[in-house]
Design a protein around this motif. Sequence first.
Motif, PDB file in Angstrom:
ATOM      1  N   PRO A  60      42.079 -23.961  74.759  1.00  0.00           N
ATOM      2  CA  PRO A  60      41.302 -22.907  75.409  1.00  0.00           C
ATOM      3  C   PRO A  60      40.142 -22.438  74.521  1.00  0.00           C
ATOM      4  CG  PRO A  60      43.650 -22.397  75.408  1.00  0.00           C
ATOM      5  CD  PRO A  60      43.471 -23.604  74.564  1.00  0.00           C
ATOM      6  N   ASP A  61      39.031 -22.201  75.138  1.00  0.00           N
ATOM      7  CA  ASP A  61      37.846 -21.624  74.483  1.00  0.00           C
ATOM      8  C   ASP A  61      37.306 -22.431  73.307  1.00  0.00           C
ATOM      9  OD1 ASP A  61      37.999 -19.445  76.277  1.00  0.00           O
ATOM     10  OD2 ASP A  61      39.489 -18.486  74.991  1.00  0.00           O
ATOM     11  N   THR A  62      37.494 -23.746  73.301  1.00  0.00           N
ATOM     12  CA  THR A  62      36.940 -24.558  72.218  1.00  0.00           C
ATOM     13  C   THR A  62      35.574 -25.125  72.559  1.00  0.00           C
ATOM     14  OG1 THR A  62      38.115 -26.515  72.998  1.00  0.00           O
ATOM     15  CG2 THR A  62      39.174 -25.238  71.241  1.00  0.00           C
ATOM     16  N   LEU A  63      35.262 -25.191  73.852  1.00  0.00           N
ATOM     17  CA  LEU A  63      33.961 -25.727  74.232  1.00  0.00           C
ATOM     18  C   LEU A  63      32.899 -24.649  74.106  1.00  0.00           C
ATOM     19  CD1 LEU A  63      34.825 -27.806  77.435  1.00  0.00           C
ATOM     20  CD2 LEU A  63      34.602 -28.597  75.075  1.00  0.00           C
ATOM     21  N   PRO A  64      31.846 -24.930  73.345  1.00  0.00           N
ATOM     22  CA  PRO A  64      30.758 -23.956  73.209  1.00  0.00           C
ATOM     23  C   PRO A  64      30.081 -23.691  74.561  1.00  0.00           C
ATOM     24  CG  PRO A  64      30.505 -25.771  71.636  1.00  0.00           C
ATOM     25  CD  PRO A  64      31.621 -26.127  72.564  1.00  0.00           C
ATOM     26  N   THR A  65      29.493 -22.541  74.682  1.00  0.00           N
ATOM     27  CA  THR A  65      28.803 -22.159  75.920  1.00  0.00           C
ATOM     28  C   THR A  65      27.719 -23.168  76.282  1.00  0.00           C
ATOM     29  OG1 THR A  65      29.231 -19.857  75.349  1.00  0.00           O
ATOM     30  CG2 THR A  65      27.604 -20.257  77.068  1.00  0.00           C
ATOM     31  N   ALA A  66      26.993 -23.650  75.290  1.00  0.00           N
ATOM     32  CA  ALA A  66      25.924 -24.624  75.551  1.00  0.00           C
ATOM     33  C   ALA A  66      26.492 -25.926  76.105  1.00  0.00           C
ATOM     34  CB  ALA A  66      25.132 -24.891  74.274  1.00  0.00           C
ATOM     35  N   TYR A  67      27.667 -26.318  75.643  1.00  0.00           N
ATOM     36  CA  TYR A  67      28.290 -27.546  76.149  1.00  0.00           C
ATOM     37  C   TYR A  67      28.752 -27.354  77.583  1.00  0.00           C
ATOM     38  CZ  TYR A  67      30.722 -31.995  75.987  1.00  0.00           C
ATOM     39  OH  TYR A  67      31.113 -33.279  76.232  1.00  0.00           O
ATOM     40  N   LYS A  68      29.299 -26.184  77.875  1.00  0.00           N
ATOM     41  CA  LYS A  68      29.715 -25.892  79.250  1.00  0.00           C
ATOM     42  C   LYS A  68      28.493 -25.891  80.176  1.00  0.00           C
ATOM     43  CE  LYS A  68      33.832 -23.257  78.110  1.00  0.00           C
ATOM     44  NZ  LYS A  68      34.488 -21.942  78.106  1.00  0.00           N
ATOM     45  N   ALA A  69      27.375 -25.387  79.670  1.00  0.00           N
ATOM     46  CA  ALA A  69      26.138 -25.402  80.458  1.00  0.00           C
ATOM     47  C   ALA A  69      25.678 -26.836  80.712  1.00  0.00           C
ATOM     48  CB  ALA A  69      25.048 -24.607  79.740  1.00  0.00           C
ATOM     49  N   LEU A  70      25.858 -27.700  79.715  1.00  0.00           N
ATOM     50  CA  LEU A  70      25.527 -29.122  79.879  1.00  0.00           C
ATOM     51  C   LEU A  70      26.391 -29.741  80.977  1.00  0.00           C
ATOM     52  CD1 LEU A  70      24.028 -31.682  78.723  1.00  0.00           C
ATOM     53  CD2 LEU A  70      26.050 -31.984  77.282  1.00  0.00           C
ATOM     54  N   LEU A  71      27.677 -29.430  80.966  1.00  0.00           N
ATOM     55  CA  LEU A  71      28.574 -29.933  82.002  1.00  0.00           C
ATOM     56  C   LEU A  71      28.173 -29.390  83.375  1.00  0.00           C
ATOM     57  CD1 LEU A  71      32.069 -29.610  80.245  1.00  0.00           C
ATOM     58  CD2 LEU A  71      30.750 -31.697  80.606  1.00  0.00           C
ATOM     59  N   ASP A  72      27.808 -28.124  83.426  1.00  0.00           N
ATOM     60  CA  ASP A  72      27.414 -27.518  84.697  1.00  0.00           C
ATOM     61  C   ASP A  72      26.136 -28.133  85.252  1.00  0.00           C
ATOM     62  OD1 ASP A  72      29.608 -25.854  84.629  1.00  0.00           O
ATOM     63  OD2 ASP A  72      28.514 -24.152  83.782  1.00  0.00           O
ATOM     64  N   PHE A  86      26.425 -35.792  88.273  1.00  0.00           N
ATOM     65  CA  PHE A  86      27.602 -36.576  88.646  1.00  0.00           C
ATOM     66  C   PHE A  86      28.839 -35.685  88.755  1.00  0.00           C
ATOM     67  CE2 PHE A  86      31.366 -39.182  87.703  1.00  0.00           C
ATOM     68  CZ  PHE A  86      31.313 -40.030  88.807  1.00  0.00           C
ATOM     69  N   LEU A  87      28.922 -34.658  87.915  1.00  0.00           N
ATOM     70  CA  LEU A  87      30.086 -33.774  87.935  1.00  0.00           C
ATOM     71  C   LEU A  87      30.110 -32.896  89.185  1.00  0.00           C
ATOM     72  CD1 LEU A  87      30.386 -32.708  84.189  1.00  0.00           C
ATOM     73  CD2 LEU A  87      31.200 -34.776  85.322  1.00  0.00           C
ATOM     74  N   LYS A  88      29.027 -32.914  89.948  1.00  0.00           N
ATOM     75  CA  LYS A  88      28.958 -32.175  91.214  1.00  0.00           C
ATOM     76  C   LYS A  88      29.117 -33.106  92.412  1.00  0.00           C
ATOM     77  CE  LYS A  88      25.683 -29.021  89.094  1.00  0.00           C
ATOM     78  NZ  LYS A  88      24.280 -28.661  89.003  1.00  0.00           N
ATOM     79  N   SER A  89      29.298 -34.377  92.158  1.00  0.00           N
ATOM     80  CA  SER A  89      29.329 -35.371  93.231  1.00  0.00           C
ATOM     81  C   SER A  89      30.686 -35.441  93.927  1.00  0.00           C
ATOM     82  CB  SER A  89      28.971 -36.751  92.674  1.00  0.00           C
ATOM     83  OG  SER A  89      30.028 -37.235  91.867  1.00  0.00           O
ATOM     84  N   ASP A  90      30.668 -36.031  95.118  1.00  0.00           N
ATOM     85  CA  ASP A  90      31.909 -36.262  95.863  1.00  0.00           C
ATOM     86  C   ASP A  90      32.846 -37.173  95.083  1.00  0.00           C
ATOM     87  OD1 ASP A  90      31.007 -34.700  97.952  1.00  0.00           O
ATOM     88  OD2 ASP A  90      30.348 -36.399  99.176  1.00  0.00           O
ATOM     89  N   ALA A  91      32.272 -38.180  94.423  1.00  0.00           N
ATOM     90  CA  ALA A  91      33.098 -39.123  93.657  1.00  0.00           C
ATOM     91  C   ALA A  91      33.866 -38.398  92.568  1.00  0.00           C
ATOM     92  CB  ALA A  91      32.226 -40.219  93.050  1.00  0.00           C
ATOM     93  N   PHE A  92      33.197 -37.516  91.833  1.00  0.00           N
ATOM     94  CA  PHE A  92      33.871 -36.795  90.757  1.00  0.00           C
ATOM     95  C   PHE A  92      34.931 -35.855  91.320  1.00  0.00           C
ATOM     96  CE2 PHE A  92      34.186 -33.608  87.320  1.00  0.00           C
ATOM     97  CZ  PHE A  92      34.527 -34.454  86.284  1.00  0.00           C
TER      98      PHE A  92
END
Length: 168
Positions: A115-127, A131-137
């Motif tokens: 928990p809470d190990t991912l930096p905010t900037a990394y979470k923003a990168l994921l957001d 592809f992470l918003k796609s139907d496939a994912f």
Amino acid sequence: MLMYHPAFDANHCLYRIVSILHATTGTQINWQLLRMLDFYYLFPSQLKNIKPWPREIGKLKIQVMKIPDQFEDLSNPARTFFELETFQKTAVLELIAKGVLSKSSFDKGIMALEPDTLPTAYKALLDGDDFLKSDAFEVITKALPSTKFNGSNGLKFRSGLMEYIYDL
């Protein structure tokens, strides 16, 4: 000629694993399932080869059939899946060493982010990753983990990527 493919890029593997585990927070993901989800992340059109399609996620088959075919020829998906394991193991061990993956969960056979190990900037990168918003994912991270995994009716059998005959 030098050819690049993200399948055999250790840093891309780290990113894929973190992406998958971040999206499946709250779901118990074991090593074998994580490997399979990672394979489908790399080759989403291979989801079309899951046969028969699991009934419990039957409504998502329409989304899967809309996934465009990949440009590379994957003549032996099981072999590619097998070859990915070295990169996947290395990535998981590195994430444990860095404290991103939970060592105690790993010891119990579960892959989970600390928990809470991912930096905010990394979470923003994921957001911001399309592809992470796609139907496939969504199918990869929400539907597949909710299906039966082992046995003759499980995802291992249906995918053709893993041996299932010795499952209990």
